[in-house]
Write a protein that holds these residues in place. Structure first.
Motif, short mmCIF file in Angstrom:
data_model
loop_
_atom_site.label_atom_id
_atom_site.label_comp_id
_atom_site.label_asym_id
_atom_site.label_seq_id
_atom_site.Cartn_x
_atom_site.Cartn_y
_atom_site.Cartn_z
N LEU A 58 -4.20 -22.87 6.64
CA LEU A 58 -4.95 -22.10 5.66
C LEU A 58 -6.45 -22.29 5.77
CD1 LEU A 58 -2.70 -22.40 2.48
CD2 LEU A 58 -2.72 -20.65 4.26
N ALA A 59 -6.88 -23.24 6.58
CA ALA A 59 -8.32 -23.42 6.80
C ALA A 59 -8.86 -22.45 7.85
CB ALA A 59 -8.61 -24.86 7.23
N GLU A 60 -7.96 -21.81 8.60
CA GLU A 60 -8.39 -20.87 9.63
C GLU A 60 -8.82 -19.55 9.00
OE1 GLU A 60 -8.79 -20.95 12.85
OE2 GLU A 60 -8.17 -23.04 13.14
N ARG A 61 -10.00 -19.09 9.33
CA ARG A 61 -10.50 -17.85 8.77
C ARG A 61 -9.60 -16.67 9.13
NH1 ARG A 61 -15.25 -16.23 6.55
NH2 ARG A 61 -15.85 -14.02 6.80
N ALA A 62 -9.05 -16.67 10.34
CA ALA A 62 -8.18 -15.58 10.75
C ALA A 62 -6.94 -15.51 9.87
CB ALA A 62 -7.78 -15.76 12.22
N VAL A 63 -6.38 -16.66 9.50
CA VAL A 63 -5.21 -16.70 8.62
C VAL A 63 -5.58 -16.16 7.24
CG1 VAL A 63 -3.59 -18.22 7.43
CG2 VAL A 63 -4.11 -18.60 9.85
N GLN A 64 -6.74 -16.54 6.74
CA GLN A 64 -7.17 -16.07 5.44
C GLN A 64 -7.35 -14.55 5.42
OE1 GLN A 64 -10.76 -18.37 5.03
NE2 GLN A 64 -9.67 -20.32 4.82
N ILE A 65 -7.94 -14.03 6.49
CA ILE A 65 -8.13 -12.57 6.58
C ILE A 65 -6.79 -11.86 6.67
CG2 ILE A 65 -9.06 -10.72 8.02
CD1 ILE A 65 -11.39 -12.58 8.70
N ARG A 66 -5.86 -12.42 7.45
CA ARG A 66 -4.54 -11.80 7.55
C ARG A 66 -3.82 -11.78 6.21
NH1 ARG A 66 -4.15 -14.45 12.67
NH2 ARG A 66 -2.82 -16.09 11.80
N LEU A 67 -3.96 -12.85 5.43
CA LEU A 67 -3.37 -12.87 4.09
C LEU A 67 -3.94 -11.74 3.24
CD1 LEU A 67 -3.24 -16.64 3.05
CD2 LEU A 67 -1.30 -15.11 3.40
N LEU A 68 -5.25 -11.58 3.28
CA LEU A 68 -5.90 -10.54 2.49
C LEU A 68 -5.44 -9.15 2.93
CD1 LEU A 68 -7.97 -9.43 0.51
CD2 LEU A 68 -9.74 -9.83 2.23
N VAL A 69 -5.50 -8.88 4.22
CA VAL A 69 -5.16 -7.55 4.72
C VAL A 69 -3.67 -7.23 4.50
CG1 VAL A 69 -5.01 -6.11 6.80
CG2 VAL A 69 -7.03 -7.55 6.40
N ALA A 70 -2.81 -8.17 4.85
CA ALA A 70 -1.37 -7.94 4.67
C ALA A 70 -1.01 -7.78 3.21
CB ALA A 70 -0.58 -9.09 5.30
N GLY A 71 -1.63 -8.58 2.34
CA GLY A 71 -1.35 -8.47 0.91
C GLY A 71 -1.76 -7.13 0.34
N VAL A 72 -2.95 -6.67 0.68
CA VAL A 72 -3.41 -5.36 0.21
C VAL A 72 -2.51 -4.25 0.73
CG1 VAL A 72 -5.28 -3.68 0.35
CG2 VAL A 72 -5.81 -6.08 -0.10
N ALA A 73 -2.15 -4.33 2.00
CA ALA A 73 -1.28 -3.30 2.59
C ALA A 73 0.07 -3.26 1.90
CB ALA A 73 -1.12 -3.57 4.08
N LEU A 74 0.66 -4.42 1.64
CA LEU A 74 1.97 -4.46 0.98
C LEU A 74 1.88 -3.94 -0.44
CD1 LEU A 74 4.93 -5.31 1.14
CD2 LEU A 74 4.25 -7.61 0.42
N ALA A 75 0.85 -4.30 -1.16
CA ALA A 75 0.70 -3.83 -2.54
C ALA A 75 0.54 -2.32 -2.58
CB ALA A 75 -0.49 -4.53 -3.21
N LEU A 76 -0.28 -1.78 -1.71
CA LEU A 76 -0.50 -0.33 -1.69
C LEU A 76 0.76 0.41 -1.26
CD1 LEU A 76 -4.09 -0.08 -0.16
CD2 LEU A 76 -3.40 0.31 -2.55
N ALA A 77 1.44 -0.10 -0.24
CA ALA A 77 2.63 0.57 0.27
C ALA A 77 3.73 0.64 -0.79
CB ALA A 77 3.14 -0.15 1.52
#
Length: 452
Positions: A206-225
């Motif tokens: 969770l300290a990796e910025r790429a992981v944090q960005i993936r959480l944000l993007v995937a979460g938004v996509a799932l919520a919208l879908a």
């Protein structure tokens, strides 16, 4: 990576997770205290933003905490994993006991701690699973458990909205078990989807910025879908009309009843007259789309806080302060609710409770690393784990060495709640705190229940 770098990484990660706990606590308090509807009987912004989402976030954070307390990215195997499970079982039992005591409070809130403790117990066999397996399992639970919940609801004992406590457990053990697993506000079986996703997230770096960005993007996509899918099913595909037709069999105002349930959630449970209810996003309904949608919003919110924790961590300090002892602060919040303090003045009541719990947390943590309830639960869990490891045949060093200090963000075993250990538990939401204005008969029968 140097020791100082590892410490910095752990601190950033802990700040984001603690801040998420603190934000979820405030969201639950707002749902408990602030009005759910306005003078026109329309939902308030508080209800639209927080109903069902704070509790979902806490359930997901429970899975992350379980991952942290069982090794983080590198879970142990063999006896060390068995010891971790042993300690976590003690933790789950104590959280359940606290929840049963709080169940005696006369509050307009559904206490989640009993459900939370049962989720911990159900998650123990899952601690050794891989990230991909956990995500697949979460998807399966989100799809199948609500169907089981809906199919068995008419057969389960009706607890009449009474909170689980020691009295109801003795008088109707089967009813309490059914309530906690399937028919309650936070049914443990469907809600294991949150815990599985949380476990998977907790196994990532969770300290990796790429992981944090993936959480944000995937979460938004799932919520919208899921929001679009629900709107499509209930709209053009005719789902809402199917619900109206089914509801008209037992009420003379089916349109109003269906509308109220979709806005306010079940009262106290979803009707079982149509399977189309499972396509709704009604808060607290635990339908497949609700589970997926709130997993998405929770993951996205956590991703934002993790990103802020790395860049602007000091701005998250007020939230992180509350997140370090949410078990204690949640219990204190319910006790304050039970006193009826400023019950007819919701905004002053909200401000006063925030001031009280913030001041208490600030003063307490100045002299201790954990809240009082967190300390007791952590010590009992640690004792149970070490007792298991002290059995003949265990290496001497395994009795004191941490499971995975780097993953837990601490150098003590088990990870101290002041770092990444779950210090709080999910808290239930309730529509409105002050007396509500008169409402039409149909809405009065089906308005939102008071939840935690």
């Amino acid at each position: 990576m140097s020791g100082s770098s590892q410490a910095a990484v752990g601190k950033r990660r802990v700040t984001g997770v603690d801040a998420a706990r603190g934000a979820a606590l405030i969201a639950m308090m707002a749902i408990h205290i602030l009005p759910a509807w306005n003078e026109e009987f329309a939902p308030t912004l508080t209800w639209l933003l927080f109903a069902g989402r704070g509790a979902a976030l806490f359930a997901l954070l429970a899975g992350i905490s379980l991952a942290f307390m069982s090794g983080g990215k590198h879970p142990p195997r063999g006896r060390k994993m068995a010891a971790a499970r042993y300690g976590l079982a003690v933790r789950a039992t104590l959280i359940t006991v606290i929840g049963l005591f709080l169940g005696y409070l006369a509050v307009n809130a559904q206490v989640i701690l009993v459900y939370y403790g049962v989720m911990f117990l159900l998650a123990l066999p899952l601690l050794g699973l891989r990230v991909r397996t956990l995500l697949v399992l979460a998807a399966g639970i989100a799809a199948a458990a609500p169907v089981l919940m809906q199919a068995t609801r008419d057969w389960l004992p009706d607890m009449g909205g009474v909170e689980p406590n020691f009295s109801t457990l003795v008088e109707a053990p089967g009813g309490v078990i059914g309530q906690v697993l399937l028919s309650g506000t936070y049914p443990a079986l469907p809600w294991m989807a949150y815990v599985c996703v949380g476990l998977a997230i907790g196994r990532l770096d969770l300290a990796e910025r790429a992981v944090q960005i993936r959480l944000l993007v995937a979460g938004v996509a799932l919520a919208l879908a899921t929001a679009v899918l629900s709107a499509l099913i209930l709209g053009p595909l005719g789902g809402r009309q199917q619900l109206v037709d089914a509801t008209s069999e037992w009420t003379s105002a089916p349109e109003e009843i269906v509308g109220d349930i979709l806005i306010w959630g079940p009262d106290p449970v979803l009707p079982t007259d149509s399977w189309w209810w499972l396509a709704s996003l009604a808060p607290y309904s635990s339908t497949p789309l609700v589970l997926a949608n709130t997993i998405g919003t929770s993951a996205a919110f956590l991703g934002v806080l993790l990103l802020l924790g790395g860049a602007r961590g000091r701005f998250l300090w007020p939230l992180a302060l509350l997140g370090k002892m949410t078990l204690t602060l949640y219990s204190l919040h319910l006790i304050l609710l039970a006193t009826g303090l400023l019950a007819d003045q919701p905004v002053p009541a909200m401000i006063l409770q925030l001031v009280i719990i913030s001041a208490f947390a600030s003063i307490w943590l100045r002299y201790a690393a954990q809240g009082p309830l967190e300390k007791g639960v952590a010590e009992a869990s640690k004792w149970a784990r070490n007792k298991y490891l002290a059995r003949p045949g265990d290496p001497q060093e395994s009795r004191t060495s941490p499971i995975n200090p780097a993953a837990a963000g601490t150098t003590t075993e088990p990870p101290a709640p002041s770092s990444s250990e779950p210090r709080g538990v999910a808290y239930p939401p309730a529509p409105s705190y002050p007396p509500a204005p008169p409402v039409p008969e149909g809405r009065a029968r089906h308005r939102a229940r008071q939840r935690s």
